[in-house]
Scaffold this active site. Structure first.
Site, PDB file in Angstrom:
ATOM      1  N   VAL A   1      12.703  51.714  47.532  1.00  0.00           N
ATOM      2  CA  VAL A   1      12.587  50.535  46.677  1.00  0.00           C
ATOM      3  C   VAL A   1      11.725  49.458  47.324  1.00  0.00           C
ATOM      4  CG1 VAL A   1      14.655  49.402  47.618  1.00  0.00           C
ATOM      5  CG2 VAL A   1      13.963  48.940  45.251  1.00  0.00           C
ATOM      6  N   LYS A   2      11.614  49.492  48.638  1.00  0.00           N
ATOM      7  CA  LYS A   2      10.871  48.455  49.351  1.00  0.00           C
ATOM      8  C   LYS A   2       9.369  48.531  49.133  1.00  0.00           C
ATOM      9  CE  LYS A   2      14.461  46.548  51.318  1.00  0.00           C
ATOM     10  NZ  LYS A   2      14.877  45.177  50.985  1.00  0.00           N
ATOM     11  N   ASP A   3       8.873  49.623  48.550  1.00  0.00           N
ATOM     12  CA  ASP A   3       7.452  49.682  48.216  1.00  0.00           C
ATOM     13  C   ASP A   3       7.083  48.550  47.257  1.00  0.00           C
ATOM     14  OD1 ASP A   3       7.425  51.980  49.702  1.00  0.00           O
ATOM     15  OD2 ASP A   3       6.821  53.311  48.069  1.00  0.00           O
TER      16      ASP A   3
END
Length: 458
Positions: free
Chosen positions: A43-45
């Site tokens: 999700v950190k992308d």
């Protein structure tokens, strides 16, 4: 089929998948937003790309510059991926407690990895965030991403993740369930969905301070908030908007990790421990709801990042999270419970005043009155009989700090380990042995007791 000009265009628009088997007996639907489908694997992308683009627009990050961040892995990977595509250099400061796979991933993207002690007070100059900030300041063209306080972090979830969930469920979502690390995902996604009447539930490791835990170490990475007992001021990320969360589900580590393993075995979803935390919370939420409700949990990353931990049976049994395939188990031969502890700040005299016999664990001072202690905070052990003899020979030793006589941290065995395997693993050591259940010490056992009872049972 989607065709993209670059890997960065593939960030977001992740699938929503309905859980079928782990939800047996529930009438509410439970769906999961599989963020490991992002090209960098988490999700950190989304936040990484958004923060870089915002920095470029503000002129904070110049062509050929250096992106610096403190990260438990996923944001660092996202930033390293963006850096590789855009021609930047990436430097990622990581705590030395993260899974080896994450370090390998960062290096595979070409990032320079700087490891630092993971359990430091927030004011310490070598704390992950302080070290990253200093490296950025000392690097020509350096830019500190600062995911914890960067407004682009929650904003991108308000613009993308929330709307995606609303559209994918046809506006039927009633509950959002997500963990809190920086707070960006739940704050941004929740802010959008709350406008449509969705209830936002935060899932937090039981020890994390976000939901009222004591802040002691826990074993689920990339979620929650650890609090070092020497931290002077516990500052929370500004990316986290507390007003967004309607309520919490506090999830013990063991429940999180066992749910993560169930997702792989029963749903074919190989996800990380924080995804296990989210789904464990979603299952609790759904248990109290009827068929008209739709619960969506955000799954932050892939289990491929944790093969050496959460999906390694030896690690899981050694930490007390899992039973070995056959016994007798350690708990069968050493059934005792109860942990005698003294804080590392105590003197020898204080220990002798409270403890008569048997091994005593020396622990990191913490205000918690919990009957167990997180394994990393047991830093040594003492034998009151030996201390009494020491003081008898030299009364001035009564004023010594107990840590002077505590030795190193005791060896640890999981309560569900095969007794023979556990005995063999710690063979050759000295001193008492910690008995662990779900990563927490529940007893300090004389080594001879484990060895003798195993031999008798065997």
């Amino acid at each position: 089929m989607n065709v993209f000009e670059s890997v960065l265009d593939a960030v977001g628009a992740t699938p929503l998948i309905r859980l079928r088997r782990v939800t047996a007996g529930l009438t509410a639907q439970v769906w999961v937003k599989v963020e490991f489908a992002n090209p960098g694997g988490s999700v950190k992308d989304r936040a990484a790309l958004a923060m870089v683009r915002a920095a470029e627009e503000l002129g904070e990050l110049q062509p050929g510059g250096t992106i610096v961040e403190g990260s438990s892995g996923n944001t660092g990977v996202g930033l390293a991926m963006v850096a590789a595509q855009c021609g930047y250099t990436a430097v990622v400061v990581v705590p030395n407690t993260i899974a080896h796979e994450k370090v390998a991933l960062l290096q595979a993207y070409g990032a320079r990895v700087v490891a630092t002690e993971g359990k430091l007070p927030r004011e310490h100059p070598e704390h992950v965030n302080n070290l990253a900030r200093r490296i950025a300041e000392e690097t020509d063209g350096g830019w500190y991403a600062n995911q914890y306080d960067n407004p682009a972090n929650p904003r991108i979830h308000e613009l993308t993740t929330g709307p995606e969930i609303w559209e994918q469920t046809g506006g039927r979502v009633t509950h959002l369930v997500a963990g809190i690390g920086t707070g960006g995902t739940i704050s941004g996604t929740g802010r959008f969905l709350k406008r449509h009447g969705v209830t936002v539930v935060g899932t937090d490791p039981e020890a994390s301070v976000y939901a009222g835990g004591d802040g002691s170490p826990y074993f689920v990475e990339s979620v929650g908030h650890y609090l070092h007992p020497d931290t002077v001021e516990d500052t929370w990320p500004t990316a986290y908007d507390r007003a967004i969360v309607d309520r919490f589900e506090r999830i013990p580590d063991g429940e999180s990790l066992r749910v993560a393993r169930r997702l792989a075995a029963e749903e074919g979803l190989l996800v990380g421990g924080s995804a296990g935390t989210a789904v464990a919370g979603a299952l609790r939420v759904a248990a109290g709801l009827g068929p008209e409700h739709v619960v969506v949990a955000v799954l932050p990353d892939s289990g491929r990042n944790y093969l050496s931990k959460y999906f390694d049976d030896r690690w899981m049994t050694g930490m007390g999270f899992l039973d070995a395939t056959e016994g007798p188990f350690v708990r069968d031969v050493v059934p005792q419970r109860g942990l005698a502890v003294v804080p590392a700040t105590d003197t020898v005299a204080a220990v002798l005043a409270r403890h008569g016999s048997g091994p005593v664990a020396v622990v990191v001072p913490r205000t918690s009155d919990a009957p167990t202690r997180s394994a990393p905070e047991v830093i040594g052990s003492v034998d009151p009989a030996e201390l009494r003899a020491l003081v008898a020979a030299d009364p001035e030793r009564a004023a010594d700090s107990v840590t002077r006589h505590a030795g190193s941290a005791p060896a640890a065995v999981g309560h569900g380990e095969n007794a023979a395997a556990a005995t063999a693993r710690i063979d050759g050591g000295k001193g008492p042995v910690l008995l662990l259940i779900d990563g927490r010490a529940v007893a300090l056992v004389p080594r001879a007791v484990l060895e003798q009872r195993h031999e008798t049972t065997g």
